[in-house]
Design an enzyme around this catalytic site. Sequence first.
Site, PDB file in Angstrom:
ATOM      1  N   LYS A   1       0.901  -1.096  -0.163  1.00 23.52           N
ATOM      2  CA  LYS A   1      -0.002  -0.038  -0.038  1.00 23.52           C
ATOM      3  C   LYS A   1       0.747   1.290  -0.073  1.00 23.52           C
ATOM      4  O   LYS A   1       2.156   1.036   0.187  1.00 23.52           O
ATOM      5  CB  LYS A   1      -0.996   0.041   1.196  1.00 23.52           C
ATOM      6  CG  LYS A   1      -1.891  -1.226   1.413  1.00 23.52           C
ATOM      7  CD  LYS A   1      -2.695  -1.152   0.095  1.00 23.52           C
ATOM      8  CE  LYS A   1      -3.836  -2.356   0.229  1.00 23.52           C
ATOM      9  NZ  LYS A   1      -3.406  -3.602  -0.040  1.00 23.52           N
TER      10      LYS A   1
HETATM   11  C1  LIG Z   1      -9.133  -3.008  -1.780  1.00 23.98           C
HETATM   12  C2  LIG Z   1      -8.456  -3.721  -0.780  1.00 23.98           C
HETATM   13  N1  LIG Z   1      -9.265  -4.152   0.454  1.00 23.98           N
HETATM   14  C3  LIG Z   1      -9.234  -4.735   1.470  1.00 23.98           C
HETATM   15  C4  LIG Z   1      -7.763  -5.254   1.712  1.00 23.98           C
HETATM   16  C5  LIG Z   1      -7.350  -6.062   2.800  1.00 23.98           C
HETATM   17  O1  LIG Z   1      -6.255  -5.344   3.392  1.00 23.98           O
HETATM   18  P1  LIG Z   1      -5.503  -6.470   4.385  1.00 23.98           P
HETATM   19  O2  LIG Z   1      -4.467  -7.197   3.338  1.00 23.98           O
HETATM   20  O3  LIG Z   1      -4.505  -5.224   5.369  1.00 23.98           O
HETATM   21  O4  LIG Z   1      -6.331  -7.431   5.046  1.00 23.98           O
HETATM   22  C6  LIG Z   1      -6.871  -4.935   0.540  1.00 23.98           C
HETATM   23  C7  LIG Z   1      -5.251  -5.386   0.680  1.00 23.98           C
HETATM   24  O5  LIG Z   1      -4.906  -6.242   0.366  1.00 23.98           O
HETATM   25  C8  LIG Z   1      -7.239  -4.294  -0.558  1.00 23.98           C
HETATM   26  O6  LIG Z   1      -6.374  -3.896  -1.722  1.00 23.98           O
END
Ligand SMILES: Cc1ncc(COP(=O)(O)O)c(C=O)c1O
Length: 205
Positions: A181
């Site tokens: 990110k």
């Molecule tokens: C659009 C989106 N939503 C949710 C997530 C979930 O985040 P995490 O990987 O921190 O659980 C991600 C990430 O990978 C994402 O790109």
Amino acid sequence: MRIPLSSPDITESEIEAVTSVLRTPRLSLGPKLEEFENSVASYTGAAHAIAVNSGTSGLHLCIRALGIAEGDEVIVPSFAFIAVANAVRYERAVPVFVDVDAKTLNLDPEKIETAVTPRTRAILVVHTFGCPADLSPIFSIARRRRLLVIEDACEAIGAEYEGRKVGPLGDAGVFGFYPNKQISLRQDERYGEGTWKRRTRPPAH
Ligand SMILES: Cc1ncc(COP(=O)(O)O)c(C=O)c1O
């Protein structure tokens, strides 16, 4: 030319910031956490920001905190990270997939209305790869059909829609801090990668 989807951008100042915490007795739930929550809230214009362990948990908390429960339907984009649909399923609600716009890869507002049923409670909008979704028509459908709007801004901290930062514009929103990110954070079983926030005031839309 190869353009990476993401790559780490860690300088001496980030290394120094981490080591300075390691020199203190508070390795979790310390003052840096509160500082981080406050900076995310003030940078994005959110009323509050609460750090949790991942974007997935943040999405799950939004679903639960907004009272979305078994049998409720939530409109989600057909193209998104799997956590979007999973967060809805964790509460035994039903993700209803709506097609995305081929150019932006974001929810196509024109396709939303036909997917709304008497069981629809919310629209979960994803700002894909940092590109803000077309929120105006989405908010107007939500207003007309009395639906909640959850913003998944996991890939979009800093992105703006009509001059306002995305994330706090709906009823609740989430930013992600996984290493791919815009900003990445240390992972911890309780606090780290994801931030969840919720408005105390009613949404402006
Ligand atoms: C659009 C989106 N939503 C949710 C997530 C979930 O985040 P995490 O990987 O921190 O659980 C991600 C990430 O990978 C994402 O790109």
